[in-house]
Design a protein around this motif. Structure first.
Motif, PDB file in Angstrom:
ATOM      1  N   ARG A  97      43.004  29.844  52.237  1.00 27.95           N
ATOM      2  CA  ARG A  97      41.849  30.011  51.336  1.00 27.95           C
ATOM      3  C   ARG A  97      42.018  31.249  50.457  1.00 27.95           C
ATOM      4  O   ARG A  97      41.631  31.245  49.286  1.00 27.95           O
ATOM      5  CB  ARG A  97      40.566  30.092  52.156  1.00 27.95           C
ATOM      6  CG  ARG A  97      40.159  28.764  52.796  1.00 27.95           C
ATOM      7  CD  ARG A  97      38.735  28.821  53.310  1.00 27.95           C
ATOM      8  NE  ARG A  97      38.601  29.777  54.394  1.00 27.95           N
ATOM      9  CZ  ARG A  97      38.760  29.458  55.687  1.00 27.95           C
ATOM     10  NH1 ARG A  97      39.083  28.220  56.033  1.00 27.95           N
ATOM     11  NH2 ARG A  97      38.613  30.366  56.630  1.00 27.95           N
ATOM     12  N   GLU A  98      42.595  32.327  51.035  1.00 29.72           N
ATOM     13  CA  GLU A  98      42.859  33.525  50.238  1.00 29.72           C
ATOM     14  C   GLU A  98      43.845  33.219  49.108  1.00 29.72           C
ATOM     15  O   GLU A  98      43.651  33.635  47.963  1.00 29.72           O
ATOM     16  CB  GLU A  98      43.428  34.637  51.137  1.00 29.72           C
ATOM     17  CG  GLU A  98      42.432  35.296  52.043  1.00 29.72           C
ATOM     18  CD  GLU A  98      41.545  36.271  51.291  1.00 29.72           C
ATOM     19  OE1 GLU A  98      42.003  37.366  50.940  1.00 29.72           O
ATOM     20  OE2 GLU A  98      40.378  35.906  51.030  1.00 29.72           O
ATOM     21  N   LEU A  99      44.898  32.510  49.437  1.00 32.02           N
ATOM     22  CA  LEU A  99      45.894  32.166  48.423  1.00 32.02           C
ATOM     23  C   LEU A  99      45.301  31.261  47.353  1.00 32.02           C
ATOM     24  O   LEU A  99      45.566  31.433  46.151  1.00 32.02           O
ATOM     25  CB  LEU A  99      47.091  31.497  49.089  1.00 32.02           C
ATOM     26  CG  LEU A  99      48.281  31.170  48.182  1.00 32.02           C
ATOM     27  CD1 LEU A  99      48.839  32.427  47.541  1.00 32.02           C
ATOM     28  CD2 LEU A  99      49.363  30.438  48.963  1.00 32.02           C
ATOM     29  N   ASP A 100      44.468  30.292  47.766  1.00 40.69           N
ATOM     30  CA  ASP A 100      43.822  29.409  46.789  1.00 40.69           C
ATOM     31  C   ASP A 100      42.886  30.190  45.873  1.00 40.69           C
ATOM     32  O   ASP A 100      42.791  29.905  44.670  1.00 40.69           O
ATOM     33  CB  ASP A 100      43.054  28.314  47.517  1.00 40.69           C
ATOM     34  CG  ASP A 100      43.982  27.332  48.224  1.00 40.69           C
ATOM     35  OD1 ASP A 100      45.162  27.251  47.821  1.00 40.69           O
ATOM     36  OD2 ASP A 100      43.530  26.673  49.183  1.00 40.69           O
ATOM     37  N   ALA A 101      42.195  31.147  46.431  1.00 39.05           N
ATOM     38  CA  ALA A 101      41.294  31.966  45.607  1.00 39.05           C
ATOM     39  C   ALA A 101      42.073  32.732  44.546  1.00 39.05           C
ATOM     40  O   ALA A 101      41.639  32.841  43.398  1.00 39.05           O
ATOM     41  CB  ALA A 101      40.516  32.928  46.497  1.00 39.05           C
ATOM     42  N   ARG A 102      43.236  33.268  44.920  1.00 42.85           N
ATOM     43  CA  ARG A 102      44.066  33.979  43.944  1.00 42.85           C
ATOM     44  C   ARG A 102      44.531  33.031  42.847  1.00 42.85           C
ATOM     45  O   ARG A 102      44.553  33.390  41.663  1.00 42.85           O
ATOM     46  CB  ARG A 102      45.278  34.591  44.666  1.00 42.85           C
ATOM     47  CG  ARG A 102      46.292  35.215  43.706  1.00 42.85           C
ATOM     48  CD  ARG A 102      45.954  36.666  43.377  1.00 42.85           C
ATOM     49  NE  ARG A 102      44.790  36.866  42.563  1.00 42.85           N
ATOM     50  CZ  ARG A 102      44.793  36.953  41.230  1.00 42.85           C
ATOM     51  NH1 ARG A 102      45.908  36.795  40.556  1.00 42.85           N
ATOM     52  NH2 ARG A 102      43.681  37.185  40.586  1.00 42.85           N
ATOM     53  N   GLN A 103      44.863  31.786  43.215  1.00 39.06           N
ATOM     54  CA  GLN A 103      45.313  30.815  42.237  1.00 39.06           C
ATOM     55  C   GLN A 103      44.197  30.442  41.266  1.00 39.06           C
ATOM     56  O   GLN A 103      44.428  30.264  40.068  1.00 39.06           O
ATOM     57  CB  GLN A 103      45.821  29.558  42.944  1.00 39.06           C
ATOM     58  CG  GLN A 103      47.066  29.794  43.807  1.00 39.06           C
ATOM     59  CD  GLN A 103      48.250  30.270  42.986  1.00 39.06           C
ATOM     60  OE1 GLN A 103      48.575  31.455  42.973  1.00 39.06           O
ATOM     61  NE2 GLN A 103      48.863  29.347  42.269  1.00 39.06           N
ATOM     62  N   ARG A 104      42.986  30.341  41.775  1.00 36.75           N
ATOM     63  CA  ARG A 104      41.858  29.991  40.891  1.00 36.75           C
ATOM     64  C   ARG A 104      41.527  31.122  39.921  1.00 36.75           C
ATOM     65  O   ARG A 104      41.129  30.883  38.779  1.00 36.75           O
ATOM     66  CB  ARG A 104      40.625  29.654  41.736  1.00 36.75           C
ATOM     67  CG  ARG A 104      40.738  28.353  42.512  1.00 36.75           C
ATOM     68  CD  ARG A 104      39.373  27.939  43.043  1.00 36.75           C
ATOM     69  NE  ARG A 104      38.808  28.979  43.893  1.00 36.75           N
ATOM     70  CZ  ARG A 104      38.975  29.028  45.216  1.00 36.75           C
ATOM     71  NH1 ARG A 104      39.734  28.121  45.826  1.00 36.75           N
ATOM     72  NH2 ARG A 104      38.426  29.980  45.928  1.00 36.75           N
ATOM     73  N   GLN A 105      41.663  32.357  40.389  1.00 35.38           N
ATOM     74  CA  GLN A 105      41.272  33.500  39.558  1.00 35.38           C
ATOM     75  C   GLN A 105      42.330  33.854  38.524  1.00 35.38           C
ATOM     76  O   GLN A 105      42.043  34.597  37.583  1.00 35.38           O
ATOM     77  CB  GLN A 105      41.015  34.716  40.457  1.00 35.38           C
ATOM     78  CG  GLN A 105      39.819  34.554  41.381  1.00 35.38           C
ATOM     79  CD  GLN A 105      39.755  35.643  42.418  1.00 35.38           C
ATOM     80  OE1 GLN A 105      40.532  36.587  42.384  1.00 35.38           O
ATOM     81  NE2 GLN A 105      38.843  35.502  43.371  1.00 35.38           N
ATOM     82  N   TYR A 106      43.532  33.374  38.694  1.00 36.36           N
ATOM     83  CA  TYR A 106      44.598  33.743  37.784  1.00 36.36           C
ATOM     84  C   TYR A 106      44.281  33.247  36.369  1.00 36.36           C
ATOM     85  O   TYR A 106      43.959  32.084  36.156  1.00 36.36           O
ATOM     86  CB  TYR A 106      45.930  33.146  38.242  1.00 36.36           C
ATOM     87  CG  TYR A 106      47.106  33.638  37.436  1.00 36.36           C
ATOM     88  CD1 TYR A 106      47.737  34.830  37.761  1.00 36.36           C
ATOM     89  CD2 TYR A 106      47.576  32.924  36.328  1.00 36.36           C
ATOM     90  CE1 TYR A 106      48.813  35.288  37.029  1.00 36.36           C
ATOM     91  CE2 TYR A 106      48.648  33.383  35.580  1.00 36.36           C
ATOM     92  CZ  TYR A 106      49.262  34.567  35.936  1.00 36.36           C
ATOM     93  OH  TYR A 106      50.318  35.027  35.191  1.00 36.36           O
ATOM     94  N   GLY A 107      44.381  34.131  35.411  1.00 35.77           N
ATOM     95  CA  GLY A 107      44.146  33.783  34.019  1.00 35.77           C
ATOM     96  C   GLY A 107      42.708  33.843  33.593  1.00 35.77           C
ATOM     97  O   GLY A 107      42.407  33.703  32.399  1.00 35.77           O
ATOM     98  N   ALA A 108      41.778  34.062  34.559  1.00 35.21           N
ATOM     99  CA  ALA A 108      40.375  34.171  34.194  1.00 35.21           C
ATOM    100  C   ALA A 108      40.131  35.488  33.455  1.00 35.21           C
ATOM    101  O   ALA A 108      40.951  36.410  33.471  1.00 35.21           O
ATOM    102  CB  ALA A 108      39.504  34.079  35.445  1.00 35.21           C
ATOM    103  N   HIS A 109      38.961  35.589  32.815  1.00 35.65           N
ATOM    104  CA  HIS A 109      38.625  36.802  32.077  1.00 35.65           C
ATOM    105  C   HIS A 109      38.549  37.999  33.034  1.00 35.65           C
ATOM    106  O   HIS A 109      37.866  37.954  34.052  1.00 35.65           O
ATOM    107  CB  HIS A 109      37.282  36.621  31.363  1.00 35.65           C
ATOM    108  CG  HIS A 109      36.846  37.861  30.636  1.00 35.65           C
ATOM    109  ND1 HIS A 109      37.489  38.303  29.497  1.00 35.65           N
ATOM    110  CD2 HIS A 109      35.837  38.749  30.890  1.00 35.65           C
ATOM    111  CE1 HIS A 109      36.900  39.408  29.078  1.00 35.65           C
ATOM    112  NE2 HIS A 109      35.891  39.692  29.898  1.00 35.65           N
ATOM    113  N   GLY A 110      39.251  39.060  32.702  1.00 35.54           N
ATOM    114  CA  GLY A 110      39.255  40.258  33.530  1.00 35.54           C
ATOM    115  C   GLY A 110      40.178  40.183  34.725  1.00 35.54           C
ATOM    116  O   GLY A 110      40.155  41.090  35.570  1.00 35.54           O
ATOM    117  N   ASP A 111      40.995  39.147  34.835  1.00 36.88           N
ATOM    118  CA  ASP A 111      41.911  39.035  35.968  1.00 36.88           C
ATOM    119  C   ASP A 111      42.981  40.122  35.869  1.00 36.88           C
ATOM    120  O   ASP A 111      43.684  40.227  34.852  1.00 36.88           O
ATOM    121  CB  ASP A 111      42.566  37.652  35.973  1.00 36.88           C
ATOM    122  CG  ASP A 111      43.587  37.519  37.087  1.00 36.88           C
ATOM    123  OD1 ASP A 111      43.326  38.072  38.175  1.00 36.88           O
ATOM    124  OD2 ASP A 111      44.636  36.883  36.867  1.00 36.88           O
TER     125      ASP A 111
END
Length: 704
Positions: free
Chosen positions: A445-459
């Motif tokens: 779940r931690e790894l998936d969260a990092r994948q979802r946040q990648y490229g988002a604003h302020g990442d």
């Protein structure tokens, strides 16, 4: 007991004690040798009186001075008063001798001599005796009135008289208080052990480091009496070499400054004997010790002002000697080639970017918790990047470090971390499969969260990847070894968790070829030091970090960490070429976080303004003199004034003096920029107990 609870950090040296390169200068303790050297003995050094009346005072032979300069009569006024009283005395004697005042002063002579003595020799002798008594009375009276003794003493001394308080008494040789006889051991019933150590000192086989180290070991015995037998056996067996440092060294190869290990001080220079300094400190020697370094020190000065040779090198050398005595742990960080002492003066020398380096640098600082490691890395990687929140960067790193450690039992090496931050498919998919095979659902779940946040604003991911890329260079390919991944020169990583032990460390950064990477590593070391010093379970050792160049290494979190070091028995030394190398929002907090501030010769008025604000103001007494021309009304007076003006060329004036108290800056920005001579610095000190020393103009001694 020989290591006093420490562990080996490098192969021990041979048992040979280094000989001095030259006879010790006066006032220094002797270096160990098989035959006593010329100069003061260790016993003389121990007995020499020490006194202190404020932070930063070199206690060795210090004589406290009065708080204020005594009011002294000018020599011209003393001479005129003495002449007037002499003339008055001669005139009175002439009047008495010639009888102009009558013969009343001869009545004791007539009263105590019989009439039958008249015209005889006894009468003549008695009269001359009485004349001598009267003359003595006149000389004494008019001499005291004219202050002849004060004038004579001043003329004999060749200048103004000064008050010299008594020097503190030194214990007598052989007395029960003689430190060379180890009274603390004799009081505990260890007379045989004390005799052995006294013989070692008397035979020239003990130096100041040995004395400080064994006394430190004895302090540990007092804290834990179960060590008493081991301590006594070690001293009986090895004498002055007992309880040795893990390296086996009993001194540094060479000393570049003057040290007093009994007071744990290093001589920095001499307080200028001028009106800008308080009278009590003028002309006194100034020193630094853990009492003031525990509040941390910030030094600012341009290149060539002497920050390294006159400040960093002596302080690091002092802490290295204290480490050999089991009292401190020191880490010196500077650019490759900085003159911070020879390699033999350190237990660990890390040359980042040099394939021949024996030691490596632990990128994660010995941390085992992913969140802790992520916080340290985030501070180093993006702590200086505007617009990126360090907390979010730490979360992003933890979302990768945690899963990787769960899958592989270690943190990722630099190339692996870069691939994960860049989302290289092979690296991410491989980590995912390893987590799935291990049933690590929480980490997935931690790894998936990092994948979802990648490229988002302020990442912060892209910025982190760019910073990690600075370390993923061919020059660093053999460094930052993690759990056997990759190779280093000798495969011996160093971690700041070693601050639990009296260790001497020097880290050379490749500032010339990799400036950005060096600054990032300096930020990492500062963050790791603050965390490691605060996390120590045993804080009896004084931990110290010296950053020879702290430019672009300070962040809000590290400044807050510096503030917390005082309670952890630790401190840092930060040198800057200018305060402009610190973000503007951090300049005032930085000056407030450190207890000791130092401005070298040549600082700019902009930097001087910040120091002037930090040092504040003080009340001083000013004297305003107004000259007014005298206009006479009488013709004779006008004629005399005209004649006086013709002779002197100046009109007759009267002076009106106004004395008042005003509030002024202790040191103004202009004074700091233009009134500090080369080789000098203005230094203010604060001890860990809260004692303060006002800013002092100091002539720096430098290194030998």
């Amino acid at each position: 007991m020989d290591t006093d609870g420490t562990h080996e950090t490098r192969p021990p040296h041979t048992g040979r004690i280094p000989r001095p390169l030259a006879p010790p200068p006066p006032g220094l303790p002797p270096r160990p040798s098989h035959a006593p050297t010329a100069g003061p003995t260790l016993a003389d050094w121990l007995r020499f009186p020490r006194a202190s009346d404020g932070p930063g005072v070199w206690t060795y032979g210090h004589v406290p001075r009065a708080a204020e300069e005594p009011q002294e009569t000018p020599t011209r006024q003393l001479v005129s008063g003495a002449l007037i009283s002499l003339l008055a005395g001669v005139l009175l004697w002439s009047l008495l001798w010639n009888g102009y005042l009558g013969g009343f002063w001869l009545w004791p002579l007539y009263m105590f001599t019989p009439d039958s003595w008249a015209g005889t020799l006894p009468a003549v002798v008695a009269s001359y005796v009485w004349y001598a008594v009267v003359a003595t009375i006149l000389l004494t009276g008019f001499g005291r009135l004219g202050r002849w003794p004060e004038l004579g003493g001043r003329l004999l001394r060749g200048g103004a008289s000064k008050t010299h308080p008594a020097v503190p008494a030194a214990p007598e040789a052989g007395s029960p208080e003689d430190p060379a006889r180890w009274p603390q051991l004799r009081g505990a019933g260890l007379g045989e052990v004390a005799d052995r150590l006294e013989g070692e000192a008397g035979g020239g086989r003990m130096n100041d480091v040995d004395y400080a180290r064994i006394r430190r070991a004895w302090d540990s015995v007092r804290a834990d009496p179960s060590r008493l037998r081991a301590f006594a056996d070690a001293v009986r067996d090895k004498g002055a070499g007992a309880c040795a440092h893990p390296s086996g060294a009993r001194d540094l190869p060479v000393r570049a400054a003057r040290h007093d290990l009994l007071a744990r001080q290093v001589l920095l220079g001499t307080v200028d004997d001028g009106a800008r300094n308080p009278y009590a400190r003028r002309g006194t020697s100034l020193a630094l010790d853990p009492e003031v370094l525990g509040t941390s020190l910030l030094a600012v000065g341009p290149s060539g002002s002497g920050k390294t040779g006159r400040l960093v090198r002596p302080v690091v050398e002092s802490l290295a000697l204290q480490a050999l005595a089991g009292q401190a742990a020191v880490v010196a960080v500077g650019a490759a080639g900085a003159q911070l002492g020879p390699d033999a003066a350190y237990d660990v020398v890390v040359r980042v970017g040099d394939p021949a380096s024996v030691y490596d640098l632990d990128l994660y600082g010995g941390a085992t918790d992913p969140d802790e490691a992520a916080g340290l890395l985030a501070e180093a990687f993006v702590g200086d990047v505007p617009g990126i929140e360090v907390r979010r960067a730490a979360t992003a790193l933890a979302q990768l470090l945690g899963p990787f450690r769960a899958a592989h039992g270690r943190f990722p090496a630099v190339p692996e971390l870069r691939e994960l931050l860049d989302r290289v498919p092979a690296a991410v998919d491989g980590l995912r499969r390893a987590l799935e095979d291990g049933g690590q659902q929480a980490m997935l779940r931690e790894l998936d969260a990092r994948q979802r946040q990648y490229g988002a604003h302020g990442d912060p991911g892209p910025a982190l990847a760019d910073r990690v890329a600075l370390l993923d260079r061919p020059a660093f390919a053999t460094f930052f070894n993690v759990g056997g991944f990759g190779t280093t020169g000798q495969g011996r990583p160093f971690s700041l968790r070693a601050l639990e032990h009296p260790i001497r460390v020097r880290v050379d950064l490749p500032e010339r070829a990799h400036a950005d990477a060096s600054r990032m590593l300096a930020r990492l070391l500062l963050a790791q030091f603050s965390a490691a010093a605060a996390a120590r379970t045993d804080r009896s050792l004084f931990a110290f970090l010296a950053l020879d160049d702290a430019s672009h290494t300070l962040t809000p979190q590290t400044v807050r960490g510096v503030q917390r070091l005082r309670s952890a028995n630790a401190g840092v030394l930060l040198t800057l070429r200018t305060l402009d190398d610190v973000p503007e929002a951090l300049r005032i907090p930085l000056l407030g976080a450190v207890g000791c501030r130092m401005a070298f010769s040549g600082v700019t008025t902009w930097d001087g303004k910040r120091f002037a604000e930090a040092w504040g103001t003080e009340w001083v007494e000013t004297r305003d003199v107004t000259h007014r021309t005298v206009f006479a009304d009488q013709p004779l007076t006008r004629a005399m004034h005209a004649f006086r003006k013709l002779v002197t060329g100046k009109a007759v004036t009267t002076d009106a003096v106004t004395v008042r108290q005003v509030e002024r800056e202790r040191w103004s920005a202009s004074d700091l920029a233009h009134a500090v001579p080369p080789g000098h610095a203005v230094l203010s000190l604060t001890s860990v107990r809260g004692e303060r020393a006002a800013p002092l103009l100091v002539r720096l001694a430098g290194t030998a």
